[in-house]
Design an enzyme around this catalytic site. Structure first.
Site, short mmCIF file in Angstrom:
data_model
loop_
_atom_site.label_atom_id
_atom_site.label_comp_id
_atom_site.label_asym_id
_atom_site.label_seq_id
_atom_site.Cartn_x
_atom_site.Cartn_y
_atom_site.Cartn_z
CB SER B 122 -0.94 0.01 1.20
OG SER B 122 -0.30 0.53 2.33
CE LYS B 159 -3.43 1.71 5.97
NZ LYS B 159 -3.89 1.37 4.62
#
Lengths: 207, 207
Positions: B122, B159
Site C-alpha cells: 500500500s 499509513k
DNA sequence: TATGTCGCCATACATTTGTATGGTAAATGT
DNA sequence: ACATTTACCATACAAATGTATGGCGACATA
C-alpha cells in the site's frame, strides 16, 4: 522544555554528536577538551553538567565515555553526500561533498564507506529511485549480481556487476538501458565500491 | 588470511560486535569480563591480544574502549526486527522479534527506535516495498504528512497521518486502498511511532 | 614423559578518566 | 557599584581502565 544553550554549550553538544557519528562512540572529557584547546577536563565537566541540567544529555557516573544523547533523534546527524551518481546515464562526479543528508542515528556509516545520492531511474526495477542515498563500501570485492558504483570515463554510475570470462558487464535493471560491456583491463574504468544498502529519509516526503 | 579462532575468542568477538550494536560503542575489558563471569580483566586482555594478533581487531593503546573491529564489514551486525507491519491490510503484530536483519555497520540504531519489516504494497507509491525495513521512532509527535506506525484493533499498520479538526485520517499512498477515518478518542487506536526512514539491504537482491 | 597451548586467576602498576574544589577574568544585568 | 553568569584555569583525588607478569590446571601431542 528545551532550555536555551549558550554558544559554547551548543558547540560542545554538536561536537559530541559528530564525534559519535565519526567514531561510533561518545568522546571522553579529555578528547573534548583537546578538540577545543582546553587545558583542563574540569572545564568540559562543567559544560557537561550544564548540558545535563538542561536535559540535553544524560551521564553515566564514572563510566568512560558515559555520555548519552537525549536529543539524539531530534538532532539528526549530518553526513556528507560525496556526489551524485547516475543510475541511468553517467553523470559527472564531484570532488567534494555536494550536500549533506540528515541521517538518523541509525546511520552510523562505517568509516570506510560513504554516501552518494542517486540520480536517474535506471535502477527503478530494483526499487532504487532518484534522490535515494546509496551506502557504498569501497573495500568489498564485488561478486556477480552486486550493485556497484564505478567510474567510467570520468563519470560515476550505479550498475549491477557481472564478471564473465573476458569481459565485465554493467547492467541496469531498467530494460530501457543497454548493458555496458567492458574488456578486462580497460583503462578508464574503476570499481569504486559495492552498494551495501539504500536509505531514504521519510521527512522529504512528509514535508 | 583469516586465521582460525578458538571457541572462546569467537564468543568474545561476537560479544564485542553485539555490544557495539547495542550501546553504540565498544565495551571495556571490565565489561567483557563481567559478561563472561571472569573475575579478571587480564583474562580478557589475553584474548584480545590473540584477536589482534590474528587480525580480527585493532586496539588503541591506553584508550578507553579502544577496540576497533577490522572485520566489521564482513561481520554484519544482526538487529532484531520486532514484527511485520502491514502497508496494505492490517497484520498481527508479534510480541517478540520475528527475525533479524543484517544491517551493515549502520549498526547503531538509536535506543528508542526500532525496526519493522514492511509487508504489503500500500505504500508502493511512496517507494516503500514489501520486505523493506522501516525505522520507527516512538518519541516523535507526528505531524500531517508523516508516515506513522499505528496499532488499530490489535494489528499494526503503516499509513500516512493527517490530523483534521475532529478526526484522524490514515491514508495509503496506493489509491486502491481507502483512507481509514478515526474519531478523536477512539479506543482501539494508538500511534506507535513515526517512520523516520527506510532501509533496504542490497545483498538480498544480489544473492 | 616432556612440551606446548588454552583458559583462567591473582597481583601489581601506570595511565586514563571522571569528579570536586577553589580561583581568575570578562561580560552582563541590576 | 555590586552581584551574577559565563568561560576558563590549576590542583587534587578516587575510580576505572589498560597492561604486564607469574602461576595453575586441563588438555592435546610429540
Amino acid at each position: 522544555m528545551a532550555k536555551e544553550l549558550t554558544a559554547t554549550q551548543q558547540k560542545i553538544l554538536e561536537f559530541i554528536i559528530n564525534y559519535r557519528a565519526d567514531h561510533g562512540m561518545p568522546p571522553t572529557l579529555a578528547e573534548i577538551a583537546g578538540n577545543f584547546g582546553y587545558k583542563n577536563r574540569a572545564t568540559v565537566q562543567q559544560h557537561l553538567q550544564a548540558l545535563e541540567k538542561k536535559g540535553y544529555i544524560k551521564r553515566n557516573s564514572r563510566v568512560a565515555r558515559g555520555i548519552e544523547l537525549t536529543v539524539e533523534d531530534k538532532y539528526f546527524v549530518s553526513r556528507p553526500v560525496l556526489g551524485e551518481v547516475a543510475a541511468g546515464n553517467p553523470l559527472t562526479i564531484y570532488p567534494d561533498a555536494i550536500d549533506s543528508i540528515e541521517l538518523p542515528t541509525i546511520a552510523h556509516t562505517p568509516r570506510d564507506s560513504f554516501l552518494l545520492r542517486v540520480k536517474g531511474d535506471s535502477l527503478k526495477d530494483a526499487y532504487v529511485f532518484s534522490g535515494d542515498i546509496v551506502i557504498v563500501n569501497p573495500n568489498i570485492l564485488p561478486v556477480n549480481g552486486h550493485f556497484v558504483v564505478a567510474i567510467l570515463d570520468d563519470a560515476a554510475v550505479v550498475k549491477r556487476f557481472f564478471k564473465k570470462e573476458s569481459v565485465i558487464e554493467l547492467h541496469s535493471e531498467n530494460p530501457e538501458y543497454q548493458p555496458i560491456v567492458l574488456k578486462h583491463g580497460y583503462e578508464n574504468f574503476k570499481i569504486v565500491g559495492v552498494v551495501i544498502g539504500v536509505y531514504r529519509s521519510m521527512d522529504k516526503i512528509a514535508g
